[in-house]
Design a protein around this motif. Structure first.
Motif, PDB file in Angstrom:
ATOM      1  N   GLN A   1     -62.180 -13.282 -44.701  1.00  0.00           N
ATOM      2  CA  GLN A   1     -60.833 -12.460 -45.061  1.00  0.00           C
ATOM      3  C   GLN A   1     -61.319 -11.117 -45.028  1.00  0.00           C
ATOM      4  O   GLN A   1     -62.030 -10.693 -45.355  1.00  0.00           O
ATOM      5  CB  GLN A   1     -59.841 -13.166 -46.232  1.00  0.00           C
TER       6      GLN A   1
ATOM      7  N   PRO B   1     -60.089 -15.557 -49.135  1.00  0.00           N
ATOM      8  CA  PRO B   1     -58.972 -15.684 -49.280  1.00  0.00           C
ATOM      9  C   PRO B   1     -58.041 -15.681 -50.780  1.00  0.00           C
ATOM     10  O   PRO B   1     -57.659 -15.420 -51.109  1.00  0.00           O
ATOM     11  CB  PRO B   1     -58.393 -16.093 -48.458  1.00  0.00           C
TER      12      PRO B   1
ATOM     13  N   GLY C   1     -56.474  -8.107 -44.957  1.00  0.00           N
ATOM     14  CA  GLY C   1     -55.552  -9.589 -45.110  1.00  0.00           C
ATOM     15  C   GLY C   1     -56.011 -10.441 -43.885  1.00  0.00           C
ATOM     16  O   GLY C   1     -56.156 -11.530 -43.491  1.00  0.00           O
TER      17      GLY C   1
ATOM     18  N   ASP D   1     -56.406 -18.586 -44.484  1.00  0.00           N
ATOM     19  CA  ASP D   1     -56.176 -17.840 -45.694  1.00  0.00           C
ATOM     20  C   ASP D   1     -55.399 -19.842 -46.367  1.00  0.00           C
ATOM     21  O   ASP D   1     -53.489 -19.338 -46.516  1.00  0.00           O
ATOM     22  CB  ASP D   1     -55.022 -17.285 -45.480  1.00  0.00           C
TER      23      ASP D   1
END
Length: 256
Positions: A105, A225, A241, A248
């Motif tokens: 991430q 993540p 993100g 995720d």
């Protein structure tokens, strides 16, 4: 575009675990690196940003002038070439290998240009104090878009320093370390196309660029993540993100 062999990725992961860093040689071709160097300098010229991120603790004088630094956060939001690089499997495969997880991430990116003759250094530090995470599965990759020999102020690293965990940093001068001599760090000269991966617990810094050429790099901070952040610090970066590889599993969309 070719991906790396499993044996090479395993070797990178082992070096990273033992030393806290690994230099992936020739991850980009010389032509790709040169193209990204052009993109970087053109982008900084177009945006005409005048803010200098030189740390107070790093202010020096070189060639009779105060040292300087040019930078840009989130270059991928200004030029799609960087977006493509973020999800390039040559990068994400190594990122996944060093983290030891399949999911990678984005945390943030920074473009840096050290001007010739007086490019600013960075004092020794860990990245951990700026954005601490629970399990320390956070790392950085520095893409070298031109050669970075010693005289250009290449990155310096204290091998194995990540094994000691988080350290106390001086809050003055941008959280530098005061108890680790600069002489303990080992220069990591690199060629255009090389990418240096290191843990956010690895003690690192860089010297002054005293050469007659700029040093151009792109820093990408990435994480697992599933490793929760401990603070809300450094949450302003665009695109934080974004999944670069895998999924995720938390459904958090970064820090949200």
């Amino acid at each position: 575009m070719t991906t790396l062999a499993t044996s090479q990725l395993e070797q990178y992961a082992l070096e990273y675990q033992q030393q806290g860093f690994v230099l992936a040689k020739g991850l980009l071709s010389k032509k790709e690196a040169a193209d990204y160097r052009t993109h970087s300098h053109d982008l900084l010229t177009m945006l005409n940003r005048n803010d200098d991120p030189t740390w107070g603790a790093a202010a020096e004088v070189a060639m009779g002038q105060a040292t300087q630094l040019k930078h840009l956060h989130d270059a991928q939001f200004y030029d799609a070439a960087y977006s493509r690089l973020l999800v390039d499997p040559r990068f994400t495969d190594v990122a996944s290998a060093v983290l030891g997880v399949p999911n990678v991430q984005l945390h943030h990116t920074k473009l840096f240009v050290k001007p010739p003759e007086n490019g600013s250094p960075f004092p020794l530090h860990q990245d951990h104090p700026f954005f601490p995470h629970t399990y320390h599965r956070v790392a950085a990759a520095i893409f070298h878009f031109d050669d970075a020999p010693l005289e250009k102020g290449c990155v310096r690293i204290v091998p194995g320093s990540h094994l000691a965990g988080p350290r106390e940093h001086d809050p003055a001068g941008s959280f530098h370390l005061t108890d680790v001599p600069f002489s303990d760090s080992v220069p990591q000269p690199a060629e255009a196309g090389d990418v240096l991966f290191f843990s956010y617990l690895t003690v690192h810094g860089s010297g002054v660029n005293v050469s007659n050429e700029a040093r151009t790099t792109w820093l990408v901070q990435f994480r697992d993540p599933a490793d929760p952040p401990l603070t809300d610090a450094h949450n302003h970066s665009l695109g934080q993100g974004m999944m670069l590889a895998g999924i995720d599993p938390t459904g958090r969309r970064g820090n949200v």
